[in-house]
Write a protein that holds these residues in place. Structure first.
Motif, PDB file in Angstrom:
ATOM      1  N   HIS A  32      13.206 -14.519   3.661  1.00  0.00           N
ATOM      2  CA  HIS A  32      14.018 -15.413   2.844  1.00  0.00           C
ATOM      3  C   HIS A  32      13.166 -16.571   2.354  1.00  0.00           C
ATOM      4  N   CYS A  33      13.124 -16.744   1.048  1.00  0.00           N
ATOM      5  CA  CYS A  33      12.336 -17.812   0.431  1.00  0.00           C
ATOM      6  C   CYS A  33      13.272 -18.752  -0.313  1.00  0.00           C
ATOM      7  N   GLU A  34      13.364 -19.983   0.138  1.00  0.00           N
ATOM      8  CA  GLU A  34      14.294 -20.938  -0.469  1.00  0.00           C
ATOM      9  C   GLU A  34      13.735 -21.564  -1.744  1.00  0.00           C
ATOM     10  N   CYS A  35      12.423 -21.491  -1.940  1.00  0.00           N
ATOM     11  CA  CYS A  35      11.840 -22.190  -3.076  1.00  0.00           C
ATOM     12  C   CYS A  35      11.955 -21.403  -4.371  1.00  0.00           C
ATOM     13  N   SER A  36      12.295 -20.129  -4.321  1.00  0.00           N
ATOM     14  CA  SER A  36      12.392 -19.319  -5.530  1.00  0.00           C
ATOM     15  C   SER A  36      13.469 -18.281  -5.334  1.00  0.00           C
ATOM     16  N   ALA A  37      13.981 -17.782  -6.460  1.00  0.00           N
ATOM     17  CA  ALA A  37      15.043 -16.780  -6.393  1.00  0.00           C
ATOM     18  C   ALA A  37      14.522 -15.435  -5.946  1.00  0.00           C
ATOM     19  N   CYS A  38      13.269 -15.167  -6.089  1.00  0.00           N
ATOM     20  CA  CYS A  38      12.705 -13.881  -5.699  1.00  0.00           C
ATOM     21  C   CYS A  38      11.285 -14.101  -5.234  1.00  0.00           C
ATOM     22  N   ASN A  39      10.801 -13.224  -4.395  1.00  0.00           N
ATOM     23  CA  ASN A  39       9.441 -13.311  -3.895  1.00  0.00           C
ATOM     24  C   ASN A  39       8.458 -13.055  -5.033  1.00  0.00           C
ATOM     25  N   ARG A  40       7.694 -14.088  -5.398  1.00  0.00           N
ATOM     26  CA  ARG A  40       6.801 -13.952  -6.548  1.00  0.00           C
ATOM     27  C   ARG A  40       5.721 -12.905  -6.305  1.00  0.00           C
ATOM     28  N   ASN A  41       5.199 -12.825  -5.103  1.00  0.00           N
ATOM     29  CA  ASN A  41       4.159 -11.847  -4.823  1.00  0.00           C
ATOM     30  C   ASN A  41       4.676 -10.427  -5.008  1.00  0.00           C
ATOM     31  N   LEU A  42       5.892 -10.163  -4.549  1.00  0.00           N
ATOM     32  CA  LEU A  42       6.456  -8.830  -4.705  1.00  0.00           C
ATOM     33  C   LEU A  42       6.705  -8.511  -6.176  1.00  0.00           C
ATOM     34  N   LEU A  91       9.922   4.932 -11.429  1.00  0.00           N
ATOM     35  CA  LEU A  91      10.336   3.575 -11.784  1.00  0.00           C
ATOM     36  C   LEU A  91      10.331   2.703 -10.539  1.00  0.00           C
ATOM     37  N   VAL A  92       9.688   1.554 -10.610  1.00  0.00           N
ATOM     38  CA  VAL A  92       9.558   0.638  -9.465  1.00  0.00           C
ATOM     39  C   VAL A  92      10.375  -0.613  -9.753  1.00  0.00           C
ATOM     40  N   GLN A  93      11.179  -1.038  -8.763  1.00  0.00           N
ATOM     41  CA  GLN A  93      12.017  -2.222  -8.906  1.00  0.00           C
ATOM     42  C   GLN A  93      11.874  -3.101  -7.670  1.00  0.00           C
ATOM     43  N   ALA A  94      12.088  -4.399  -7.843  1.00  0.00           N
ATOM     44  CA  ALA A  94      12.000  -5.368  -6.749  1.00  0.00           C
ATOM     45  C   ALA A  94      13.370  -5.964  -6.472  1.00  0.00           C
ATOM     46  N   PHE A  95      13.660  -6.184  -5.194  1.00  0.00           N
ATOM     47  CA  PHE A  95      14.914  -6.798  -4.764  1.00  0.00           C
ATOM     48  C   PHE A  95      14.586  -7.835  -3.694  1.00  0.00           C
ATOM     49  N   SER A  96      15.395  -8.895  -3.660  1.00  0.00           N
ATOM     50  CA  SER A  96      15.083 -10.042  -2.809  1.00  0.00           C
ATOM     51  C   SER A  96      16.224 -10.346  -1.852  1.00  0.00           C
ATOM     52  N   LYS A  98       4.978  -9.610  -8.674  1.00  0.00           N
ATOM     53  CA  LYS A  98       3.670  -9.310  -9.256  1.00  0.00           C
ATOM     54  C   LYS A  98       3.220  -7.905  -8.889  1.00  0.00           C
ATOM     55  N   VAL A  99       3.476  -7.506  -7.657  1.00  0.00           N
ATOM     56  CA  VAL A  99       3.103  -6.153  -7.232  1.00  0.00           C
ATOM     57  C   VAL A  99       3.865  -5.111  -8.039  1.00  0.00           C
ATOM     58  N   VAL A 100       5.160  -5.351  -8.247  1.00  0.00           N
ATOM     59  CA  VAL A 100       5.976  -4.405  -9.012  1.00  0.00           C
ATOM     60  C   VAL A 100       5.487  -4.309 -10.448  1.00  0.00           C
ATOM     61  N   LYS A 101       5.195  -5.444 -11.073  1.00  0.00           N
ATOM     62  CA  LYS A 101       4.690  -5.417 -12.446  1.00  0.00           C
ATOM     63  C   LYS A 101       3.359  -4.683 -12.529  1.00  0.00           C
ATOM     64  N   ASP A 102       2.537  -4.863 -11.506  1.00  0.00           N
ATOM     65  CA  ASP A 102       1.255  -4.165 -11.481  1.00  0.00           C
ATOM     66  C   ASP A 102       1.455  -2.659 -11.318  1.00  0.00           C
ATOM     67  N   TYR A 162       0.828  -1.213   0.000  1.00  0.00           N
ATOM     68  CA  TYR A 162       0.000   0.000   0.000  1.00  0.00           C
ATOM     69  C   TYR A 162       0.862   1.262   0.000  1.00  0.00           C
ATOM     70  N   VAL A 163       1.943   1.250   0.763  1.00  0.00           N
ATOM     71  CA  VAL A 163       2.845   2.410   0.777  1.00  0.00           C
ATOM     72  C   VAL A 163       3.449   2.622  -0.606  1.00  0.00           C
ATOM     73  N   ALA A 164       3.843   1.531  -1.257  1.00  0.00           N
ATOM     74  CA  ALA A 164       4.412   1.637  -2.597  1.00  0.00           C
ATOM     75  C   ALA A 164       3.391   2.191  -3.590  1.00  0.00           C
ATOM     76  N   LEU A 165       2.155   1.768  -3.463  1.00  0.00           N
ATOM     77  CA  LEU A 165       1.105   2.280  -4.354  1.00  0.00           C
ATOM     78  C   LEU A 165       0.933   3.785  -4.199  1.00  0.00           C
ATOM     79  N   LEU A 166       0.937   4.274  -2.969  1.00  0.00           N
ATOM     80  CA  LEU A 166       0.755   5.712  -2.745  1.00  0.00           C
ATOM     81  C   LEU A 166       1.990   6.504  -3.168  1.00  0.00           C
ATOM     82  N   LEU A 167       3.164   5.972  -2.917  1.00  0.00           N
ATOM     83  CA  LEU A 167       4.386   6.685  -3.296  1.00  0.00           C
ATOM     84  C   LEU A 167       4.611   6.668  -4.804  1.00  0.00           C
ATOM     85  N   LYS A 168       4.102   5.663  -5.504  1.00  0.00           N
ATOM     86  CA  LYS A 168       4.220   5.632  -6.964  1.00  0.00           C
ATOM     87  C   LYS A 168       3.540   6.838  -7.604  1.00  0.00           C
TER      88      LYS A 168
END
Length: 369
Positions: free
Chosen positions: A43-53, A68-73, A55-59, A22-28
């Motif tokens: 920390h998620c061992e099953c994937s290289a990056c948090n899939r939910n995050l 510009l919005v970027q995701a880091f894991s 998806k949020v960035v792409k949205d 929600y903070v990211a949405l308002l700051l965008k």
């Protein structure tokens, strides 16, 4: 006139929670932010990056703004990359706090994470403005300050503990009680950031007006227990105040961004290290009103001299709790340093007494024979 800048870069640490989304949405939507970096702390061992995050960035990238919005894991060890060239760092909770835990246990859970954040900030963006929202803020601000002092990059003008959420709640409560417009009603917070150390000054809501003592006490208790009350009403949900908190935090980040860009000199309430002339309690840290400019905190205002008798009593009690909270951070940091020194000494002893085998010398000796 100072040179104008096109925008600032903001890094949100712990952005993988709904509050971070929600903070990211308002700051965008803020025109003074040119780049928004979201860091997932789980920390998620099953994937290289948090899939939910992701998806949020792409949205968020579909919103028609220049930010510009970027995701880091954390799974990819990208904390340092997320902080590179950052102007504002917003520290959120890495996980939802369990309100049933004691104050000390909550601090012990979050302290290692915040210490890691502070070390990375000192290495990658030591001049960034840090907004601390990780609870308990009374302990986290001194912990970050001590960590930055160790590296030599500490600037008291660039570290601020957020009181945007309790101030918003107190202002809204006072406006409803007085039938006023909430956006033009402001109740400052002094003392600490939560519990008995938090003191809202309802006498400052309207000039020449003061609430009755029992009403002021009831409203103070409501502000102090607002987060618990909202959580309890939502049943099994762990956190239910994400929307209102996101509104308050995004407003604070926007004010800081405008100040760094020389657009304004906003007045906000923050938990900061007071100057030597302002120390009125055993604790050097206090929640007071401050003014911001392009260098950070340019002025720390004194406590109001015309507080009510009830507010004076509450402030005196708040100082006692605040001293205990700050000392808790100091003890944890000192214990951490002692542990590191002991490990270094043990490593040195092990290296000194352990016989070393140099294979290239054996090869030379075999050739000579």
């Amino acid at each position: 006139m100072p040179e104008t800048r096109s925008g600032v870069q903001v890094s949100i640490l712990g952005a993988d929670s709904p509050l971070g989304h929600y903070v990211a949405l308002l700051l965008k939507q803020c025109p003074c932010i040119k780049k928004l970096r979201l860091y997932e702390a789980k920390h998620c061992e099953c994937s290289a990056c948090n899939r939910n995050l992701c998806k949020v960035v792409k949205d968020l990238q579909h919103i028609n703004t220049n930010c510009l919005v970027q995701a880091f894991s954390s799974s990819c060890n990208e904390l340092e990359r997320c902080l590179q060239n950052t102007d504002i760092v917003l520290m959120l909770e890495s996980s939802y706090p369990n309100l049933d835990l004691s104050f000390e246990k909550r601090f012990n859970c979050q302290a290692p994470i915040v210490k890691n954040y502070a070390d990375a900030i000192a290495n990658e963006c030591p001049k960034a403005f840090i907004i601390v929202c990780t609870t308990p803020i009374d302990c986290m601000v001194p912990l970050i300050a001590e960590t930055l002092k160790e590296t030599g990059w500490y600037d008291p003008r660039k570290v601020l503990g957020s009181l945007a959420v309790p101030e918003m709640r107190a202002s809204t409560l006072a406006a409803r009680a007085l039938c006023l417009e909430p956006r033009y009603t402001r109740v400052p917070i002094v003392g600490g950031t939560e519990g008995e150390s938090l003191v809202p000054l309802f006498s400052k809501a309207v000039e020449y007006f003061d609430f009755a003592k029992h009403n002021a006490l009831m409203m103070t208790d409501a502000v102090r227990g607002a987060q618990t009350a909202v959580t309890r009403t939502d049943g099994a949900c762990v956190r239910a105040a994400d929307l209102s908190e996101a509104h308050a935090l995004s407003g604070l980040v926007t004010k800081v961004a405008h100040a760094l860009l020389c657009h304004d000199i906003p007045r906000v309430t923050g938990f900061v290290e007071t100057d030597a002339s302002q120390v009125i309690s055993p604790a050097r840290y206090l929640a007071i009103e401050v003014l911001l400019n392009k260098h950070g905190i340019c002025r720390k205002l004194d406590l109001p001299s015309d507080m009510s008798l009830l507010e004076l009593e509450l402030v005196d009690l708040a100082f006692e709790h605040l001293k205990l909270n700050v000392d808790l951070a100091y003890k944890w940091y000192d214990a951490l340093l002692v542990g590191e020194c002991e490990r270094c000494q043990m490593a040195m002893k092990t290296d000194w007494h352990m016989p070393r085998h140099y294979r290239h010398l054996d090869d030379c000796a075999s050739q000579l024979t």
